[in-house]
Design a protein around this motif. Structure first.
Motif, PDB file in Angstrom:
ATOM      1  N   TRP A 110      23.162  52.623  89.703  1.00  0.00           N
ATOM      2  CA  TRP A 110      23.451  53.322  88.441  1.00  0.00           C
ATOM      3  C   TRP A 110      24.363  54.523  88.669  1.00  0.00           C
ATOM      4  O   TRP A 110      25.201  54.837  87.835  1.00  0.00           O
TER       5      TRP A 110
ATOM      6  N   SER B 237      28.230  54.775  87.225  1.00  0.00           N
ATOM      7  CA  SER B 237      28.637  55.877  86.348  1.00  0.00           C
ATOM      8  C   SER B 237      29.881  56.578  86.889  1.00  0.00           C
ATOM      9  O   SER B 237      30.718  57.033  86.105  1.00  0.00           O
ATOM     10  N   TRP B 238      30.029  56.657  88.204  1.00  0.00           N
ATOM     11  CA  TRP B 238      31.256  57.237  88.765  1.00  0.00           C
ATOM     12  C   TRP B 238      32.456  56.352  88.470  1.00  0.00           C
ATOM     13  O   TRP B 238      33.518  56.823  88.095  1.00  0.00           O
TER      14      TRP B 238
ATOM     15  N   THR C  65      32.893  54.153  86.160  1.00  0.00           N
ATOM     16  CA  THR C  65      33.243  54.039  84.746  1.00  0.00           C
ATOM     17  C   THR C  65      33.629  55.385  84.136  1.00  0.00           C
ATOM     18  O   THR C  65      33.996  55.445  82.963  1.00  0.00           O
ATOM     19  N   GLY C  66      33.520  56.451  84.925  1.00  0.00           N
ATOM     20  CA  GLY C  66      33.914  57.764  84.453  1.00  0.00           C
ATOM     21  C   GLY C  66      32.894  58.440  83.563  1.00  0.00           C
ATOM     22  O   GLY C  66      33.205  59.431  82.903  1.00  0.00           O
ATOM     23  N   THR C  67      31.674  57.942  83.504  1.00  0.00           N
ATOM     24  CA  THR C  67      30.651  58.561  82.657  1.00  0.00           C
ATOM     25  C   THR C  67      29.903  59.682  83.373  1.00  0.00           C
ATOM     26  O   THR C  67      29.107  60.381  82.746  1.00  0.00           O
ATOM     27  N   ALA C  68      30.149  59.838  84.669  1.00  0.00           N
ATOM     28  CA  ALA C  68      29.563  60.945  85.429  1.00  0.00           C
ATOM     29  C   ALA C  68      30.587  61.419  86.454  1.00  0.00           C
ATOM     30  O   ALA C  68      31.395  60.630  86.959  1.00  0.00           O
TER      31      ALA C  68
ATOM     32  N   CYS D 207      37.674  53.853  92.389  1.00  0.00           N
ATOM     33  CA  CYS D 207      37.672  54.277  90.980  1.00  0.00           C
ATOM     34  C   CYS D 207      38.939  53.809  90.252  1.00  0.00           C
ATOM     35  O   CYS D 207      38.884  53.476  89.070  1.00  0.00           O
TER      36      CYS D 207
END
Length: 86
Positions: free
Chosen positions: A52, A56-57, A59-62, A77
């Motif tokens: 998870w 998130s890294w 997909t750029g959500t974190a 990335c």
């Protein structure tokens, strides 16, 4: 491909989170054989990150923590997975 890289490639495809398997596995298929030993070391460490968190890294959500930032993770990335026909 040497044994270490083959094992890492296997692990990249079998993380247990299908979306991440597709991204990291296809990245490994494309780049693992030509990676330097330092990049292979970094890739091996990245495979230890929880699914998870890695997802998130990617997909750029974190935000990526400073201690994890590196050129290989940046390439991952920036990598654009595209499904192969068939």
């Amino acid at each position: 491909m040497d044994e270490r890289r083959r094992k890492l490639q296997f692990r990249a495809w079998r993380r247990g989170f299908r979306e991440l398997d597709l991204i990291i596995g296809s990245f490994a298929d494309k780049h693992l054989e030509s990676m330097t030993e330092a990049e292979v070391d970094e890739f091996e460490q990245l495979l230890k990150v929880q699914d998870w968190e890695m997802f998130s890294w990617l997909t750029g959500t974190a935000a990526i923590p400073p201690h994890r930032k590196g050129p290989l993770l940046q390439r991952l990335c920036d990598y654009e997975y595209t499904a192969q026909p068939g």
